[in-house]
Design a protein around this motif. Structure first.
Motif, PDB file in Angstrom:
ATOM      1  N   TYR A 270       0.811  -1.215   0.000  1.00  0.00           N
ATOM      2  CA  TYR A 270       0.000   0.000   0.000  1.00  0.00           C
ATOM      3  C   TYR A 270       0.850   1.272   0.000  1.00  0.00           C
ATOM      4  CZ  TYR A 270      -4.087  -2.914   0.738  1.00  0.00           C
ATOM      5  OH  TYR A 270      -5.086  -3.839   0.580  1.00  0.00           O
ATOM      6  N   ASN A 271       2.155   1.126  -0.237  1.00  0.00           N
ATOM      7  CA  ASN A 271       3.068   2.273  -0.267  1.00  0.00           C
ATOM      8  C   ASN A 271       2.907   3.112   0.996  1.00  0.00           C
ATOM      9  OD1 ASN A 271       5.058   4.013  -1.332  1.00  0.00           O
ATOM     10  ND2 ASN A 271       3.490   5.376  -2.180  1.00  0.00           N
ATOM     11  N   ALA A 272       2.853   2.430   2.128  1.00  0.00           N
ATOM     12  CA  ALA A 272       2.675   3.114   3.407  1.00  0.00           C
ATOM     13  C   ALA A 272       4.018   3.377   4.066  1.00  0.00           C
ATOM     14  CB  ALA A 272       1.809   2.272   4.342  1.00  0.00           C
ATOM     15  N   GLU A 273       4.077   4.436   4.847  1.00  0.00           N
ATOM     16  CA  GLU A 273       5.255   4.711   5.667  1.00  0.00           C
ATOM     17  C   GLU A 273       5.143   3.884   6.942  1.00  0.00           C
ATOM     18  OE1 GLU A 273       7.192   8.266   8.419  1.00  0.00           O
ATOM     19  OE2 GLU A 273       5.703   8.781   6.901  1.00  0.00           O
ATOM     20  N   LEU A 274       6.148   3.077   7.210  1.00  0.00           N
ATOM     21  CA  LEU A 274       6.134   2.211   8.389  1.00  0.00           C
ATOM     22  C   LEU A 274       7.026   2.812   9.463  1.00  0.00           C
ATOM     23  CD1 LEU A 274       5.176  -0.413   9.680  1.00  0.00           C
ATOM     24  CD2 LEU A 274       7.109  -1.576   8.601  1.00  0.00           C
ATOM     25  N   ARG A 275       6.417   3.250  10.554  1.00  0.00           N
ATOM     26  CA  ARG A 275       7.165   3.825  11.664  1.00  0.00           C
ATOM     27  C   ARG A 275       7.372   2.757  12.735  1.00  0.00           C
ATOM     28  NH1 ARG A 275       4.500   9.824  12.355  1.00  0.00           N
ATOM     29  NH2 ARG A 275       2.964   8.645  13.545  1.00  0.00           N
ATOM     30  N   LEU A 276       8.618   2.374  12.930  1.00  0.00           N
ATOM     31  CA  LEU A 276       8.966   1.327  13.891  1.00  0.00           C
ATOM     32  C   LEU A 276       8.993   1.911  15.296  1.00  0.00           C
ATOM     33  CD1 LEU A 276      11.849  -0.367  11.863  1.00  0.00           C
ATOM     34  CD2 LEU A 276       9.446  -1.066  11.983  1.00  0.00           C
ATOM     35  N   ARG A 277       8.045   1.524  16.132  1.00  0.00           N
ATOM     36  CA  ARG A 277       7.943   2.044  17.492  1.00  0.00           C
ATOM     37  C   ARG A 277       8.380   0.939  18.460  1.00  0.00           C
ATOM     38  NH1 ARG A 277       4.690   6.751  17.155  1.00  0.00           N
ATOM     39  NH2 ARG A 277       5.717   7.210  19.124  1.00  0.00           N
ATOM     40  N   PHE A 278       9.680   0.681  18.521  1.00  0.00           N
ATOM     41  CA  PHE A 278      10.215  -0.414  19.332  1.00  0.00           C
ATOM     42  C   PHE A 278      10.092  -0.116  20.821  1.00  0.00           C
ATOM     43  CE2 PHE A 278      13.502   2.431  17.767  1.00  0.00           C
ATOM     44  CZ  PHE A 278      14.190   2.796  18.913  1.00  0.00           C
ATOM     45  N   VAL A 279       9.794  -1.167  21.609  1.00  0.00           N
ATOM     46  CA  VAL A 279       9.626  -1.029  23.060  1.00  0.00           C
ATOM     47  C   VAL A 279      10.366  -2.160  23.767  1.00  0.00           C
ATOM     48  CG1 VAL A 279       7.380   0.123  22.868  1.00  0.00           C
ATOM     49  CG2 VAL A 279       7.487  -2.370  23.086  1.00  0.00           C
ATOM     50  N   LEU A 280      10.588  -1.965  25.054  1.00  0.00           N
ATOM     51  CA  LEU A 280      11.160  -3.025  25.877  1.00  0.00           C
ATOM     52  C   LEU A 280      10.159  -4.159  26.045  1.00  0.00           C
ATOM     53  CD1 LEU A 280      12.837  -0.991  28.762  1.00  0.00           C
ATOM     54  CD2 LEU A 280      14.045  -2.480  27.157  1.00  0.00           C
ATOM     55  N   PRO A 281      10.625  -5.399  26.193  1.00  0.00           N
ATOM     56  CA  PRO A 281       9.712  -6.506  26.511  1.00  0.00           C
ATOM     57  C   PRO A 281       8.926  -6.214  27.779  1.00  0.00           C
ATOM     58  CG  PRO A 281      11.886  -7.343  25.937  1.00  0.00           C
ATOM     59  CD  PRO A 281      12.024  -5.848  26.051  1.00  0.00           C
TER      60      PRO A 281
END
Length: 437
Positions: A270-281
């Motif tokens: 879908y030509n989307a911008e993917l924002r990686l919102r990484f978190v702690l376990p």
């Protein structure tokens, strides 16, 4: 080294098809030798939204499959098994409405927290009905009255069917909760058949497949009651808009791993911008994960991974140094345009390749596969700025009304939790594109 070796071998054994098939064969053999009826156990909580959705499929399940259906009433899960209970309850009501709509079932949009007294009356009504025929019909009607806040409808059901005393209700819930614990689970809206667990409508397809494989399907070859849902990837509607997907995940979450490749595929399609919102376990954020929950998640992830065609099962737990080091590298990789590659490589290392990313050699292997140099990894490990990013992402996750991963949302719309909600995310993307044609 020894800890990683044990982890790889134990996880590979626990998630192996050979062990699963052996367990199933033993249960089937015991049933044949004793002449027992194939029995599905269902665990119902009156004020659990997912239970109300699931209970609507009990009658169709009994009609289609040659099984006995044993219903148990249960108490809510304890805090260790279901942390952030208030967030879970709020999200569950919203999610249950979306889930019900997708499967042609009923749950009211915008449902409020049910009145505690009315919920107690509903449980007493069900405690009496569970001992009689027609429980399903009573449970569906009582649940509808409860979630609509319809006291007159509940009173009419009590008059028609009667209600258990407070003491008998307490005993019924205690018996069901004890049975659930003995069989090895902690949630409601759950089905259990011969040693395996299936969560509500979302996992009913696995139960249906297993019953069909056992020759218990009266309508073999026809569509299942609750088929698996995943990405459709239909041609995108014409639009100049580029959707933005916020994607929360961690390097210790098995469900995160099996969501990463599909999330990347969805974003590209879908030509989307993917924002990686990484978190702690979760456990590194002070949220407990009991052993029986970890085991269920491991086994559930295995079958979901198999269905999606994603490798899973040779695991080296990344909790602690492994997760922290991977987050530091990811924080460095994102501005270099390698964030998605390292997210996938790192998660695959932990959950499919049995690589110990707490070690230098393991982390370097995962980084190299993502196109990152050893120098970049060393720079990342010397940089503590990832901790600020992790906290920002954690706060954004809570602001979105969620707490666990994987979670995601598109263009600021209501967020979804769980890798089994890709169908909902894709619907949101298409709706966003349609709205901005």
């Amino acid at each position: 080294m020894m800890k990683a070796f044990i982890s790889r071998n134990v996880s590979s054994l626990l998630t192996s098809r050979a062990l699963r098939n052996s367990r199933r064969a033993l249960f089937a053999l015991r049933r044949r030798l004793t002449g027992g009826t194939p029995t599905v156990h269902y665990f119902h909580q009156a004020d659990d939204p997912y239970s109300h959705v699931a209970v609507q499929l009990l009658a169709p399940l009994r009609e289609r499959y040659r099984i006995a259906l044993k219903v148990w009433l249960v108490a809510p899960p304890d805090e260790a098994a279901a942390p952030e209970m208030e967030l879970l309850r709020a999200y569950g009501r919203r999610d249950a409405a979306r889930l019900a709509r997708e499967y042609g079932l009923d749950f009211p949009e915008g449902a409020a927290v049910p009145d505690a007294a009315l919920a107690a009356r509903c449980t007493a009504l069900l405690a009496r009905a569970v001992r009689k025929k027609g429980f399903t019909e009573v449970a569906v009607a009582a649940g509808s009255a409860l979630w609509a806040g319809n006291e007159p409808a509940m009173a009419a059901l009590e008059k028609e069917h009667g209600a258990a005393t407070a003491r008998d209700t307490e005993r019924a819930v205690a018996r069901g909760t004890a049975k659930r614990r003995k069989l090895g689970h902690y949630l409601s809206g759950m089905f259990c058949f011969e040693g395996e667990w299936y969560w509500g409508v979302d996992r009913l397809n696995y139960l249906e497949e297993r019953l069909a494989d056992a020759g218990l399907d009266r309508a073999a070859g026809t569509p299942m009651l609750a088929p698996w849902r995943d990405l459709e990837l239909a041609p995108p509607p014409p639009s100049a808009h580029r959707p933005v997907i916020d994607y929360w995940f961690s390097f210790r979450s098995p469900y995160s791993w099996i969501s990463v490749p599909r999330m990347r595929k969805l974003a590209r399609h879908y030509n989307a911008e993917l924002r990686l919102r990484f978190v702690l376990p979760m456990v590194m954020r002070g949220l407990p994960v009991p052993g029986r929950k970890r085991l269920y998640i491991m086994l559930d992830t295995k079958r979901e991974a198999e269905r999606a065609g994603i490798p899973f099962g040779t695991v080296v737990d990344s909790v602690g140094a492994g997760a922290a080091r991977a987050l530091a590298v990811l924080n460095k990789a994102i501005p270099l345009g390698k964030g998605e590659e390292f997210a996938e490589s790192g998660c695959r290392a932990v959950f499919a390749d049995g690589i110990d990313i707490a070690s230098d050699s393991g982390l370097m292997r995962a980084a190299k596969r993502a196109g990152l140099s050893p120098e970049t990894v060393k720079e990342a490990l010397a940089d503590e700025s990832w901790r600020e990013a992790v906290e920002e992402n954690r706060q954004a996750l809570f602001d979105a009304g969620l707490w666990g991963v994987p979670s995601f949302r598109v263009d600021g719309m209501p967020a979804h939790w769980g890798q089994d909600r890709f169908w909902a995310l894709e619907q949101d993307i298409r709706a966003s594109l349609e709205a901005r044609r």
